[in-house]
Scaffold this motif. Structure first.
Motif, PDB file in Angstrom:
ATOM      1  N   VAL A 106     -23.217  58.157  -0.179  1.00 28.47           N
ATOM      2  CA  VAL A 106     -22.927  57.504  -1.454  1.00 28.47           C
ATOM      3  C   VAL A 106     -24.233  57.424  -2.230  1.00 28.47           C
ATOM      4  CG1 VAL A 106     -22.003  55.459  -2.609  1.00 28.47           C
ATOM      5  CG2 VAL A 106     -21.080  56.182  -0.385  1.00 28.47           C
ATOM      6  N   ARG A 107     -24.323  58.184  -3.275  1.00 29.33           N
ATOM      7  CA  ARG A 107     -25.576  58.338  -4.009  1.00 29.33           C
ATOM      8  C   ARG A 107     -26.177  57.002  -4.422  1.00 29.33           C
ATOM      9  NH1 ARG A 107     -26.217  62.778  -8.757  1.00 29.33           N
ATOM     10  NH2 ARG A 107     -28.068  63.679  -7.819  1.00 29.33           N
ATOM     11  N   SER A 108     -27.464  56.876  -4.136  1.00 26.26           N
ATOM     12  CA  SER A 108     -28.265  55.698  -4.485  1.00 26.26           C
ATOM     13  C   SER A 108     -27.827  54.430  -3.751  1.00 26.26           C
ATOM     14  CB  SER A 108     -28.226  55.433  -6.001  1.00 26.26           C
ATOM     15  OG  SER A 108     -28.737  56.550  -6.701  1.00 26.26           O
ATOM     16  N   LYS A 109     -26.901  54.571  -2.807  1.00 27.93           N
ATOM     17  CA  LYS A 109     -26.420  53.390  -2.078  1.00 27.93           C
ATOM     18  C   LYS A 109     -26.609  53.510  -0.576  1.00 27.93           C
ATOM     19  CE  LYS A 109     -23.115  51.775  -5.546  1.00 27.93           C
ATOM     20  NZ  LYS A 109     -21.698  51.385  -5.802  1.00 27.93           N
ATOM     21  N   GLY A 110     -26.089  54.580   0.032  1.00 30.63           N
ATOM     22  CA  GLY A 110     -26.212  54.696   1.477  1.00 30.63           C
ATOM     23  C   GLY A 110     -25.136  55.598   2.055  1.00 30.63           C
ATOM     24  N   TYR A 111     -24.530  55.156   3.160  1.00 28.06           N
ATOM     25  CA  TYR A 111     -23.530  55.973   3.847  1.00 28.06           C
ATOM     26  C   TYR A 111     -22.245  55.197   4.055  1.00 28.06           C
ATOM     27  CZ  TYR A 111     -27.169  59.392   4.825  1.00 28.06           C
ATOM     28  OH  TYR A 111     -28.158  60.327   4.699  1.00 28.06           O
TER      29      TYR A 111
END
Length: 242
Positions: A231-236
Motif C-alpha cells: 500500500v503506497r506510502s503506508k505499508g503492507y
C-alpha cells in the motif's frame, strides 16, 4: 519445559579471535552458552550438526564467506541467523537477507546491542513455544487458514496446498504478523518495531526484502501480488480472501 537463558546455545562464527572472545565472554556473563568458530569452511558442518539456537555470522571469513554459509545451511537449519556486516554496505545487508539471514548488525558491534537483538529473537521463539497454552485461554489463535494457505504459530510452520513452505525464522515471524492482522494495513514502522524491537530509521530495507521472498513461497505473484499487497506510502496489507 520452558527454556531458560542458561540453556540457549549461541554459535559465533568470527575469525577475529580477540573480538570473538570478548563477545563470548560478554554473552556468557549474561547467561548464554556460547561457542566460537573462526573458519567459514568448518562453520557449515558445525551449524548443521550442532543445531545451535542462534548463529552470529560474520560476513567476511577465511575459507568461506558468510553469504555462502548462510545459503548452504538454510535447508538444514531453521534457527535465527544474525549477520555482521560492514557499517555502510547496504548491498551486503540486502544480500544477507536474501540468503536467509534473519537480522543484521553493522560493525563495529556494540555487545549490548548484539545481546538485545539475540534476546529479542530468542524471546519470539519462547513465545511461540507457549502458543498452545495461549490458545486454551481463548486469546490469539495459533493457526490461521486462508483457502489453501495455512500458518501455524505453535509449530512455526506454514503450508500451501498441504505442502510445507520453507521459511526462515524471520520470514515466519513476518508472515504470522501480517496474516494475524489480515485486512489491516501495517506500516513499516509497526512491522519493524514488532519484529526487531527498535524504531524504524526510514532507510532499512529488510522488511521489503523479506516480503519479496515470502510472496512466491506462499503462491503470490511477485509482480502483481494478491495476497500481500504493498500500500503506497503506508505499508503492507495481507488480504483475507485473495
Amino acid at each position: 519445559m520452558e527454556q531458560t537463558n542458561e540453556s540457549w546455545r549461541i554459535l559465533i562464527v568470527e575469525d577475529d579471535e580477540r573480538l570473538a572472545e570478548l563477545t563470548r565472554e560478554y554473552l556468557e556473563s549474561n547467561g548464554l552458552t556460547v561457542t566460537v568458530e573462526g573458519n567459514g569452511s568448518v562453520a557449515v558442518d558445525r551449524i548443521r550438526e550442532e543445531q545451535p539456537d542462534l548463529v552470529v555470522l560474520d560476513l567476511m571469513l577465511p575459507g568461506e564467506d558468510g553469504l555462502s554459509i548462510c545459503r548452504r545451511v538454510r535447508p538444514a537449519y531453521n534457527g535465527p541467523i544474525i549477520m555482521l556486516t560492514a557499517r555502510t554496505d547496504d548491498l551486503d545487508q540486502v544480500l544477507g537477507l536474501e540468503m536467509g539471514a534473519d537480522d543484521y548488525i553493522s560493525k563495529p558491534v556494540k555487545p549490548r546491542v548484539l545481546l538485545a537483538r539475540i534476546r529479542a529473537m530468542l524471546r519470539r521463539i519462547t513465545d511461540a513455544a507457549g502458543a498452545n497454552g495461549d490458545d486454551a485461554s481463548g486469546e490469539e489463535p495459533v493457526r490461521l487458514q486462508f483457502n489453501d494457505l495455512v500458518v501455524d504459530r505453535s509449530m512455526r510452520e506454514a503450508w500451501l496446498n498441504d505442502q510445507s513452505i520453507d521459511l526462515t525464522s524471520a520470514e515466519f515471524d513476518l508472515l504470522w504478523l501480517l496474516a494475524s492482522n489480515a485486512g489491516r494495513v501495517l506500516s513499516r514502522e509497526e512491522i519493524f518495531t514488532a519484529l526487531r524491537g527498535i524504531e524504524y530509521d526510514g532507510q532499512d530495507r529488510s522488511i521489503d526484502v523479506r516480503v519479496s521472498r515470502i510472496r512466491p513461497k506462499i503462491g503470490d505473484d511477485p509482480i502483481h501480488p494478491r495476497r500481500i499487497k504493498t500500500v503506497r506510502s503506508k505499508g503492507y496489507l495481507f488480504v483475507k480472501e485473495a
